[in-house]
Design an enzyme around this catalytic site. Structure first.
Site, mmCIF file in Angstrom:
data_model
loop_
_atom_site.group_PDB
_atom_site.id
_atom_site.type_symbol
_atom_site.label_atom_id
_atom_site.label_comp_id
_atom_site.label_asym_id
_atom_site.label_seq_id
_atom_site.Cartn_x
_atom_site.Cartn_y
_atom_site.Cartn_z
ATOM 1 N N LYS A 138 -87.258 130.856 121.186
ATOM 2 C CA LYS A 138 -86.326 129.768 121.502
ATOM 3 C C LYS A 138 -85.032 130.199 122.177
ATOM 4 O O LYS A 138 -84.420 131.197 121.787
ATOM 5 C CB LYS A 138 -85.934 129.067 120.198
ATOM 6 C CG LYS A 138 -87.065 128.308 119.549
ATOM 7 C CD LYS A 138 -86.528 127.683 118.305
ATOM 8 C CE LYS A 138 -87.535 126.816 117.602
ATOM 9 N NZ LYS A 138 -87.019 126.440 116.288
ATOM 10 N N GLY A 145 -80.655 140.458 111.219
ATOM 11 C CA GLY A 145 -79.578 139.467 111.368
ATOM 12 C C GLY A 145 -78.250 140.112 111.721
ATOM 13 O O GLY A 145 -77.488 139.595 112.553
HETATM 14 P P1 AMP Z 1 -87.914 135.546 117.998
HETATM 15 O O1 AMP Z 1 -87.997 135.684 116.503
HETATM 16 O O2 AMP Z 1 -87.006 134.474 118.462
HETATM 17 O O3 AMP Z 1 -87.678 136.867 118.673
HETATM 18 O O4 AMP Z 1 -89.338 135.014 118.453
HETATM 19 C C1 AMP Z 1 -90.486 135.758 118.246
HETATM 20 C C2 AMP Z 1 -91.658 134.850 118.261
HETATM 21 O O5 AMP Z 1 -91.740 134.192 119.497
HETATM 22 C C3 AMP Z 1 -92.958 135.603 118.078
HETATM 23 O O6 AMP Z 1 -93.556 135.204 116.878
HETATM 24 C C4 AMP Z 1 -93.771 135.200 119.286
HETATM 25 O O7 AMP Z 1 -95.117 134.927 118.961
HETATM 26 C C5 AMP Z 1 -93.093 133.934 119.753
HETATM 27 N N1 AMP Z 1 -93.329 133.683 121.175
HETATM 28 C C6 AMP Z 1 -93.069 134.493 122.197
HETATM 29 N N2 AMP Z 1 -93.485 133.960 123.358
HETATM 30 C C7 AMP Z 1 -94.015 132.772 123.063
HETATM 31 C C8 AMP Z 1 -94.637 131.744 123.835
HETATM 32 N N3 AMP Z 1 -94.772 131.868 125.146
HETATM 33 N N4 AMP Z 1 -95.077 130.643 123.190
HETATM 34 C C9 AMP Z 1 -94.943 130.527 121.865
HETATM 35 N N5 AMP Z 1 -94.371 131.468 121.076
HETATM 36 C C10 AMP Z 1 -93.926 132.577 121.666
#
Ligand code: AMP
Length: 397
Positions: free
Chosen positions: A199, A378
């Protein structure tokens, strides 16, 4: 502020805030002891100097005071084995037992206090509670980077009861601080930040902070689709945040004004469902058909990202380029890991920090191919966002 290795702990009782918040199974066995192992060099140096050690930590999130489930007594045997010393235990972190056992400690001995969070004063940052803890030791050492972003009694408030000469970071904390400072305040250019993950909303503060520091920012993973949609591209069913589209455009405009190169994926691996056995194909960005979603960086993107990374002298990586947990969508993240490893071998400084990119680097077995892998999820994210971490400020004073 002196560095940890300059300190002599001979004849001193060192009160160390460690992060022994380790996962335990139903039989109270430790299922991952990395956090304990990480602190061994700090403790060993103090014991070798001829000091004694009082360890304080939290474990889990106890709600109503002392509970067997969250007792640190479960880790005493394993800690003794790791240190090669019979670790003593106090059934309370303050009070007569803790005071008496701390007072009786001799050089080379180690005492572990019961879970700090059995007192709500810990998380409230209560000064009187912090003072009681402080009285147990002569020197305060903070080696718990994972809680450095919290102004808790044992992580920050306590430091005021020790003079500047009598408080210091431990080796874990020092490693994290030195690496983060190097990237954020002393980066050799070109400096590339790689930001991925699901996100935009989670990473916006980091990106904004980096716009003043990085030469290049690679934006990948799910968050890239908010940028494409905001620019009028077709993203099919890809993950995105409509309410963050104006923000995405603002980031692009700010980057342009500041001369920072933003690199979004040129193409994507798209899938007809969110599953490892989905049908897949490589598709240009902004042209994803309905019924399909982007789950990884495409073939050309990987090559383009690698080129940018290989030209960098400083690299910061936070967040995967795709759904790397599924084998069919990990090639983009793996390509980044390969490029970061190669750039590091050629002399770049690379810091990988924040939850999932650390998991990815570990999964690919690359943790010793990058300059530094941060342990504090974090805390490191808040550091990257440009915030002052209470645990660091308290030691620096
Ligand atoms: P974060 O914790 O914000 O670094 O997000 C990591 C998560 O984002 C991981 O579990 C990934 O599977 C997910 N992610 C990365 N790219 C995508 C995508 N294109 N669509 C859905 N989820 C994603």
């Amino acid at each position: 502020m002196s560095t940890f290795k300059d300190f002599s702990f001979a004849g001193k009782k060192a009160l160390i805030r460690v992060d022994f918040n380790v996962p335990l199974n139903d039989a109270f066995e430790i299922t991952d002891d990395n956090r304990m192992r990480a602190t061994v060099p700090t403790i060993s140096k103090i014991l070798k100097d001829g000091g004694s050690v009082i360890l304080m930590s939290h474990l889990g999130r106890p709600k109503d005071g002392p509970t067997n489930k969250f007792s640190l007594k479960h880790i005493v045997a394993h800690l003794s084995k790791l240190l090669g010393v019979d670790v003593q235990f106090a059934n309370d972190c303050i009070g007569a037992e803790a005071v008496d056992k701390a007072a009786a400690l001799k050089a080379g001995q180690v005492l572990l206090l019961e879970n700090l969070r059995f007192y709500k004063e810990e998380e409230k940052g209560d000064t009187a509670f912090a003072e009681k803890l402080a009285k147990l030791g002569d020197v305060y050492v903070n080696d718990a980077f994972g809680t450095a972003h919290r102004a808790h009694a044992s992580t920050a408030i306590i430091a005021q009861f020790f003079s500047k000469e009598n408080r210091t970071f431990g080796l874990v904390m020092e490693g994290e601080v030195v690496s983060a400072e190097k990237v954020l305040h002393d980066a050799q250019k070109p400096f590339t930040a790689i930001i991925g993950g699901a996100k935009v909303s989670d990473k916006i503060l980091i990106i904004e902070n980096l716009l003043d520091r990085a030469t290049d920012i690679i934006i990948g993973g799910g968050m890239a689709y908010t940028f494409f949609k905001a620019q009028g591209g077709k993203i099919g069913n890809s993950i995105h945040e409509d309410d963050r589209m104006p923000l995405a455009l603002e980031i692009l405009a700010k980057a342009k004004a500041k001369g920072v190169n933003i690199h979004l994926p040129i193409d994507n691996i798209i899938a007809d469902k969110f599953s490892n056995d989905a049908n897949t194909k490589n598709c240009a960005s902004g042209e994803i058909p309905d019924g399909w979603e982007g789950l990884d960086a495409g073939i050309e993107s990987r090559a383009q990202f690698a080129k940018v990374i290989l030209a960098s002298k400083t690299i910061l990586w936070n967040g995967p380029m795709g759904v790397f947990e599924m084998a069919n969508f990990q090639a983009g993240t793996k390509a980044i890991a390969d490029a970061v490893a190669e750039a590091t071998q050629k002399g770049a400084f690379s810091l990988v920090g924040g939850g999932d990119s650390v998991a990815a680097v570990n999964q690919f077995g690359y943790n010793d191919k990058v300059s530094y892998v941060s342990t504090g999820g974090g805390a490191m994210l808040e550091y990257f966002e440009g915030k002052t971490l209470p645990g660091i400020a308290a030691i620096k004073g």
